[in-house]
Every structure is written in structure tokens, then in C-alpha cells.
Design an enzyme around this catalytic site. Structure first.
Site, PDB file in Angstrom:
ATOM      1  N   LYS A 162       0.592  -1.209   0.062  1.00  0.00           N
ATOM      2  CA  LYS A 162       0.094  -0.149   0.255  1.00  0.00           C
ATOM      3  C   LYS A 162       0.997   1.373   0.037  1.00  0.00           C
ATOM      4  O   LYS A 162       1.956   1.340  -0.034  1.00  0.00           O
ATOM      5  CB  LYS A 162      -1.248  -0.029   1.095  1.00  0.00           C
ATOM      6  CG  LYS A 162      -1.964  -0.907   0.792  1.00  0.00           C
ATOM      7  CD  LYS A 162      -3.438  -0.516   1.783  1.00  0.00           C
ATOM      8  CE  LYS A 162      -4.633  -1.672   1.067  1.00  0.00           C
ATOM      9  NZ  LYS A 162      -5.293  -1.237   1.730  1.00  0.00           N
ATOM     10  N   ARG A 221      -3.316 -10.430   4.973  1.00  0.00           N
ATOM     11  CA  ARG A 221      -4.209 -10.449   3.451  1.00  0.00           C
ATOM     12  C   ARG A 221      -2.766  -9.766   2.536  1.00  0.00           C
ATOM     13  O   ARG A 221      -2.687  -8.040   2.812  1.00  0.00           O
ATOM     14  CB  ARG A 221      -5.176  -9.132   3.161  1.00  0.00           C
ATOM     15  CG  ARG A 221      -6.028  -9.873   1.902  1.00  0.00           C
ATOM     16  CD  ARG A 221      -7.118  -8.706   1.697  1.00  0.00           C
ATOM     17  NE  ARG A 221      -7.187  -8.783   0.421  1.00  0.00           N
ATOM     18  CZ  ARG A 221      -7.340  -7.507  -0.524  1.00  0.00           C
ATOM     19  NH1 ARG A 221      -6.385  -6.812  -0.421  1.00  0.00           N
ATOM     20  NH2 ARG A 221      -7.778  -7.711  -1.554  1.00  0.00           N
TER      21      ARG A 221
END
Length: 351
Positions: free
Chosen positions: A291, A326
Site C-alpha cells: 500500500k 492479506r
């Protein structure tokens, strides 16, 4: 008075310590000795032995934080939640931020990639057919079903546990009927008015993610006074509503929503406060892989050069007792967790 408890003062092992001076975190591999107790007015440290003196709210949070998480039964597979598990990310979108649509339009190749993730150690494959990055175009339900369904069918036939990453009730229904086991909704079942009904009727586990404006896509930018406790309160209220609708708490996984409607400072604060979220009484999922926060701290590193930061965040999650990580990079994360597990085993043995 709003009160929150964050486990602090972690210890390597309970061996040799006085009875009652440390407690186990959510039935996992961590033990801790104290809480950071926060209210709107103050923050202080209280030992676990003294938490009962703080009243009913503290006692309820303490019970949730220390209760073992029941395993998730996914068809023929059972996932034990006493150590961190990897959920591999599999996108079949042409505009994925992480892989540029590598698996779009080729269900066989996509399914093969998912099977490879499971072989590399992923406990779950999280399949998505619509990008949720900021500015991504909304995908028509029929197109999303056409993207994911043949992949779900292949993965289910291979025995690979599948979660379907979608906001749409129709996609949930189609994927669950084809063999998916879990719904993962970035809108916490708020984007589609039928989504909660689908999950209740299916009796499946569901992953609920926080975002500040789920109906609008999840990327608004509110100003938080305390991002960790505000995200906690939002998730707590949402979980309570979904439990009241008929989904057992033990089938709910909570995700604080790293990168969704949060600044870099907000994301860093959430990662540092991950242990707080055990007070929800549910397993926690951390989705921080590749991210933007990683690039923000490393000279704007592009997506393909964020492996080191992704593994660092996964290990931070493991240290905080997170049950699901995840990730895009399954083999590397699994290897890091094997080392983490070895260190924890040795520490718990008193060495």
C-alpha cells in the site's frame, strides 16, 4: 465514558511469572502484562490483574481480548486461529493497482496462480473482480460475476479455500453458490442493501472492513481526533448490528481498513494500535500489502518495489496477534512467518 483497552507490556513467556500477572492474547502465541486504558480524558497503564476494578466495560473488553478465537470451518477445511494465517490476494481486474491486470480475462491462469498461493502456504485465497483503489471505475455486477465465477469454480474444485472480495450482493450469491467460503466486503455490508441478507442466509463467515464513507467508495478523508479508537467504535457498532441480524460473532472478521480514508499518519497509528482491535472479540485481518504508506516512507517506491515494507507490516501484525494477513507476496510472507513462529516457540519455551 468511552473506554478502550490496548494490550501492552508483552512478555516472551509466562513461565516463571506470578499467576495472574500475564494473560494470553486471543488464544494466540502472545502474552501481555498490562493495558493502556484510554478515555476521552486520559490515558494510563493498568496491570491485567487490576483491570477488573475498572468496571463492566473494561471487564467485557478484557474477556473479548483474552478469549480464544474459534476455528473457521470452510467446507472440508478448518482454519485454526491460534497463529497468523496468510490470505493471498488474487485480482482478476484489468486495472488492479498491484499487478496491472495480469490475470484479467484468463480464468485458468488466475486459478492456477491461486492454487500456487495455497501450495506456498496461503490458508485462503481472496479473489476480487473490481478494483477498490481511489478513482477506480465501478464495475457492472454482471461483468464482475463473469470475471470471478470461473475462477471460483476452479479454485473450489482444487480444494482451495476462497473468499470473495466484493461489495455486491449478486456477486456474493454467485460466488458462494460456486464454492466460495467467505465474503470479504470493504464496505462492511453497507454498499449494497441486500448484502447483509445474503450473508445471513448463506451462514458464511464475513470480513468487515472500516472505511469512512462505504456508500461512496471508502476513500473520503475525515479528520480523526483519535483514529484508532474511532475506527474501533465504528467496527464495534457495525459488528453489533450484524450479530443482531443473525451472523454469529465467531463468523465475523474485522479489518481496520489501512489506506481507506486515512492519511499516512492515520495508517501508522492504526498499525501501532492493532492489538486494541482484539477488544472487538473477532479475528483481525490486516491488509497493508504494497500500500501507498510504504512508498510514502521510501522515496515514493513504486508498487513493485514494496516487498520489504509489506513483509515488515505483516510481521508487525503478527506481533500484535493479527489472525489474517492479506498479502500479494505469499511465499515471502509465509517464510517470514515461519521464522517468526520459530522465534515465538523458542521464547515461549523459556529460551
Amino acid at each position: 465514558m468511552s473506554l478502550h483497552l490496548r494490550p501492552v507490556h508483552f512478555v516472551d513467556t509466562p513461565i516463571g511469572l506470578p499467576d495472574g500477572s500475564v494473560v494470553r492474547l486471543a488464544g494466540g502465541m502472545q502474552w501481555f502484562a498490562a493495558y493502556e486504558v484510554s478515555t476521552a480524558e486520559s490515558r494510563r497503564i493498568v496491570s491485567v490483574a487490576d483491570v477488573a476494578s475498572l468496571g463492566e466495560r473494561a471487564a467485557a473488553l478484557h474477556a473479548r481480548i483474552t478469549a480464544p478465537r474459534p476455528p473457521l470451518v470452510l467446507g472440508a477445511r478448518t482454519l485454526r486461529l491460534d497463529q497468523p494465517l496468510v490470505a493471498g490476494i488474487l485480482n482478476v481486474t484489468p486495472d488492479s493497482f498491484s499487478d496491472g491486470g495480469r490475470h484479467a480475462g484468463d480464468p485458468a491462469a488466475a486459478a492456477a496462480a491461486g492454487v500456487d498461493m495455497a501450495a506456498a502456504g496461503a490458508a485462503l485465497v481472496d479473489l476480487g473482480g473490481e478494483s477498490t483503489r481511489p478513482g477506480a471505475a465501478q464495475v457492472w455486477e454482471g461483468d464482475e460475476i463473469a470475471r470471478v465465477l470461473p475462477v471460483v469454480e476452479r479454485l473450489a474444485a482444487s480444494g482451495t479455500p476462497v473468499s470473495i472480495d466484493t461489495r455486491k450482493a449478486g456477486v456474493m450469491e454467485a460466488a458462494l453458490a460456486a464454492g466460495a467460503h467467505i465474503v470479504n466486503d470493504v464496505s462492511a455490508l453497507l454498499w449494497d442493501d441486500r448484502a447483509l441478507e445474503v450473508v445471513v442466509r448463506a451462514g458464511c463467515p464475513v470480513i468487515l472492513m472500516h472505511s469512512p464513507d462505504p456508500k461512496a467508495g471508502g476513500h473520503g478523508r475525515p479528520v480523526y481526533r483519535n483514529v484508532a479508537t474511532e475506527v474501533f467504535d465504528w467496527l464495534e457498532a457495525r459488528i453489533d448490528a450484524i450479530v443482531a441480524a443473525g451472523v454469529p460473532r465467531e463468523r465475523i472478521v474485522a479489518d481496520p481498513g489501512i489506506g481507506f480514508g486515512k492519511s499516512l499518519a492515520d495508517n501508522l497509528a492504526l498499525v501501532n494500535a492493532l492489538a486494541l482491535f482484539h477488544g472487538l472479540g473477532c479475528p483481525i485481518m490486516l491488509g497493508a500489502s504494497r500500500k501507498r504508506m510504504i512508498g510514502a516512507l521510501d522515496n515514493a517506491a513504486p508498487v513493485e518495489r514494496r516487498l520489504g515494507g509489506s513483509v515488515a507490516l505483516a510481521l508487525k501484525g503478527a506481533d500484535a496477534g493479527v489472525q489474517f494477513l492479506r498479502v500479494h507476496d505469499v511465499p515471502e510472507t509465509v517464510q517470514a512467518l515461519k521464522l517468526w513462529r520459530g522465534l515465538r516457540d523458542r521464547a515461549l519455551a523459556g529460551g
